[in-house]
Write an enzyme that holds these catalytic residues in place. Structure first.
Site, PDB file in Angstrom:
ATOM      1  N   LYS A  10       9.904 -54.800  44.469  1.00 29.25           N
ATOM      2  CA  LYS A  10       9.215 -56.265  44.995  1.00 29.25           C
ATOM      3  C   LYS A  10       7.784 -56.441  44.991  1.00 29.25           C
ATOM      4  O   LYS A  10       7.257 -55.111  45.010  1.00 29.25           O
ATOM      5  CB  LYS A  10      10.135 -56.427  46.478  1.00 29.25           C
ATOM      6  CG  LYS A  10       9.316 -55.706  47.463  1.00 29.25           C
ATOM      7  CD  LYS A  10       8.280 -56.405  48.167  1.00 29.25           C
ATOM      8  CE  LYS A  10       7.413 -55.800  49.021  1.00 29.25           C
ATOM      9  NZ  LYS A  10       6.941 -54.506  49.088  1.00 29.25           N
ATOM     10  N   SER A 136      14.511 -43.707  39.468  1.00 24.21           N
ATOM     11  CA  SER A 136      13.806 -44.731  39.531  1.00 24.21           C
ATOM     12  C   SER A 136      12.561 -45.209  38.766  1.00 24.21           C
ATOM     13  O   SER A 136      11.929 -44.085  38.203  1.00 24.21           O
ATOM     14  CB  SER A 136      13.094 -44.677  41.043  1.00 24.21           C
ATOM     15  OG  SER A 136      12.714 -45.943  41.450  1.00 24.21           O
ATOM     16  N   GLY A 141       6.101 -45.055  47.421  1.00 22.48           N
ATOM     17  CA  GLY A 141       5.004 -45.370  48.523  1.00 22.48           C
ATOM     18  C   GLY A 141       3.768 -46.085  47.869  1.00 22.48           C
ATOM     19  O   GLY A 141       2.706 -45.942  48.338  1.00 22.48           O
ATOM     20  N   SER A 142       4.000 -46.952  47.066  1.00 19.99           N
ATOM     21  CA  SER A 142       2.761 -47.865  46.458  1.00 19.99           C
ATOM     22  C   SER A 142       3.135 -49.280  46.840  1.00 19.99           C
ATOM     23  O   SER A 142       2.380 -50.151  46.296  1.00 19.99           O
ATOM     24  CB  SER A 142       2.640 -47.707  45.011  1.00 19.99           C
ATOM     25  OG  SER A 142       3.886 -47.951  44.434  1.00 19.99           O
ATOM     26  N   LEU A 144       5.846 -51.409  46.086  1.00 16.91           N
ATOM     27  CA  LEU A 144       6.682 -51.972  45.385  1.00 16.91           C
ATOM     28  C   LEU A 144       7.985 -51.863  45.770  1.00 16.91           C
ATOM     29  O   LEU A 144       9.060 -52.080  45.134  1.00 16.91           O
ATOM     30  CB  LEU A 144       6.582 -51.431  44.004  1.00 16.91           C
ATOM     31  CG  LEU A 144       5.126 -51.585  43.298  1.00 16.91           C
ATOM     32  CD1 LEU A 144       5.047 -51.029  41.851  1.00 16.91           C
ATOM     33  CD2 LEU A 144       4.601 -52.780  43.426  1.00 16.91           C
ATOM     34  N   GLY A 145       8.442 -51.638  47.187  1.00 16.91           N
ATOM     35  CA  GLY A 145       9.666 -51.681  47.853  1.00 16.91           C
ATOM     36  C   GLY A 145      10.725 -50.345  47.197  1.00 16.91           C
ATOM     37  O   GLY A 145      11.916 -50.760  47.137  1.00 16.91           O
ATOM     38  N   SER A 146       9.972 -49.420  46.908  1.00 11.98           N
ATOM     39  CA  SER A 146      10.998 -48.324  46.329  1.00 11.98           C
ATOM     40  C   SER A 146      11.824 -47.820  47.375  1.00 11.98           C
ATOM     41  O   SER A 146      13.098 -47.475  46.973  1.00 11.98           O
ATOM     42  CB  SER A 146      10.058 -47.031  45.648  1.00 11.98           C
ATOM     43  OG  SER A 146       9.380 -46.298  46.964  1.00 11.98           O
ATOM     44  N   SER A 147      11.629 -47.666  48.583  1.00 11.27           N
ATOM     45  CA  SER A 147      12.482 -47.081  49.460  1.00 11.27           C
ATOM     46  C   SER A 147      13.809 -48.194  49.869  1.00 11.27           C
ATOM     47  O   SER A 147      14.985 -47.705  49.951  1.00 11.27           O
ATOM     48  CB  SER A 147      11.782 -46.590  50.926  1.00 11.27           C
ATOM     49  OG  SER A 147      11.394 -47.979  51.687  1.00 11.27           O
ATOM     50  N   ASP A 204      11.554 -56.523  52.336  1.00 16.66           N
ATOM     51  CA  ASP A 204      11.900 -55.705  51.059  1.00 16.66           C
ATOM     52  C   ASP A 204      13.431 -55.626  50.649  1.00 16.66           C
ATOM     53  O   ASP A 204      13.817 -55.790  49.534  1.00 16.66           O
ATOM     54  CB  ASP A 204      11.381 -54.084  51.159  1.00 16.66           C
ATOM     55  CG  ASP A 204       9.871 -54.031  51.367  1.00 16.66           C
ATOM     56  OD1 ASP A 204       9.170 -55.147  51.544  1.00 16.66           O
ATOM     57  OD2 ASP A 204       8.983 -53.237  51.102  1.00 16.66           O
TER      58      ASP A 204
END
Length: 387
Positions: A10, A136, A141-142, A144-147, A204
């Site tokens: 996101k 992925s 951790g930037s 962009l909603g990776s977690s 997110d």
């Protein structure tokens, strides 16, 4: 049988930071995904392990099923239809399981994600031996909603193998969930996010589950579809940021300059509202697409100026802004700021040559660039017969 899930990342289009102070913010899914595949071990394989493979970091973890069973009460896996929070007791058991893995110091940030995996797996599937593989397209951790994409894809893959959701397992290709099932996926993903972040907003995982675009204000979320398909250049400055410290900094500035900051937050609220109006209004022809893009560029520039006045920009963010401005492109930071990622709108009529030049220049500064469509679909599932 193997089940695969994918969930999008996101971006925040407008309203970050100001949303904490009551303004509207607008977030969107991007077509960069996290993939989770799940394959249960067959009796003939005679392997009683739960395995987690994190392909992008080249790490693999495994636990004997008896060890996982011993860590949790017998009720695990019985109520996949009822999302449950991880209790203090269970959190201690999970911490012990994660500690035994001896995760390398440089990758210790992954420990909370592994904890979320153990909780979601045992809660939804109980104690079945299986292999779960995660890949992925999103940088970690930037902002962009990776977690969240990880938690959503994981919850979706796990739930797809239960009776709690109804899916056509014979469908070829990617398959969407029904609304009721999406709600269940979202609630379980939120439980995973809580393990990773403590007190997440839930934005997110909601964007990753449902896709499209959402506007949110004071806890109220409105889903919407965009009538114009926008493309963004996303530049990852690779500068880690301390979200808590940045949020606190804005609040301190608010206390020092109450009247001024109230105007700033009010202006951001107006920007978000105008953006949602533009995105929703019909787009009959190419001319109106160009007009819309020009208006969105102006809103992005104004929002960036207001973020600078909140004190959340960063030298690397300014470098991206200067670089893209040379090519007459509009950019703004997205998320917490202080580094992280920067969005640049790529207008429909922009030539590919210009895009290549901009990307080359940004990459020469050591940044990482992605091109992504925004406002696409949410989480999806695919069933494949294992060979």
């Amino acid at each position: 049988m193997e089940v695969k899930a994918r969930a999008p990342g996101k971006i925040i289009l407008t309203g970050e930071h100001a949303v904490v102070h009551g303004s509207t913010a607008v977030a969107s899914s991007i077509d960069l995904y996290t993939y989770v595949s799940l394959r249960f071990t067959t009796p003939s394989e005679d392997e009683d392990l739960l395995k987690l493979q994190l392909k992008d970091t080249a790490l693999e973890f495994s636990w004997p099923i008896s060890r996982v069973r011993g860590a949790f009460p017998e009720s695990a896996g019985q109520l996949s239809s009822t999302p449950t929070s991880c209790s203090v007791e269970n959190a201690k058991s999970i911490a012990a399981l994660v500690e035994e893995l001896n995760i390398p110091e440089a990758k210790i940030g992954l420990a909370s994600g592994v904890s979320a995996f153990l909780w979601l797996y045992s809660s939804i599937q109980g104690f079945k031996p299986a292999t779960v593989v995660v890949t992925s397209e999103l940088p970690l951790g930037s902002g962009l909603g990776s977690s969240a994409a990880f938690c959503v894809a994981l919850a979706a893959a796990l739930l797809a193998c239960t009776d709690s959701v109804s899916l056509d397992v014979n469908h070829q290709g990617w398959l969407s969930f029904g609304d009721k099932d999406l709600e269940l996926v979202n609630k379980w993903a939120f439980e995973g996010e809580k393990i990773i972040h403590g007190k997440p907003s839930g934005i997110d995982n909601t964007v990753s589950t449902y896709g499209n675009i959402i506007s949110f204000k004071s806890g109220n979320i409105t889903h919407m579809k965009s009538s114009v398909s926008l493309k963004m250049l996303i530049t990852n400055t690779k500068v880690g940021r301390n979200t808590k410290a940045l949020v606190a900094g804005v609040s301190e500035r608010m206390l020092r300059h109450r009247d001024i900051m109230a105007f700033v937050f009010s202006a951001v609220d107006s920007i978000s509202k105008e953006l949602t109006t533009i995105l929703k209004s019909p787009t009959p022809d190419e001319l109106s697409v160009t007009e819309k893009e020009e208006k969105i560029e102006e809103l992005m520039e104004m929002n960036q100026g207001l973020l600078q006045s909140m004190g959340v920009s960063h030298a690397t963010v300014e470098t991206v802004l200067r670089t893209t401005l040379k090519y007459k492109l509009a950019s703004k930071l997205t998320g917490a700021g202080g580094g992280g990622c920067v969005l640049t709108l790529l207008p429909t009529l922009l030539s590919g040559t210009v895009v290549d030049k901009v990307v080359a220049e940004l990459e020469s500064c050591g940044f990482q660039c992605f091109i992504a469509g925004i406002g696409g679909g949410g989480v999806e599932i695919s069933f494949a017969v294992s060979s």
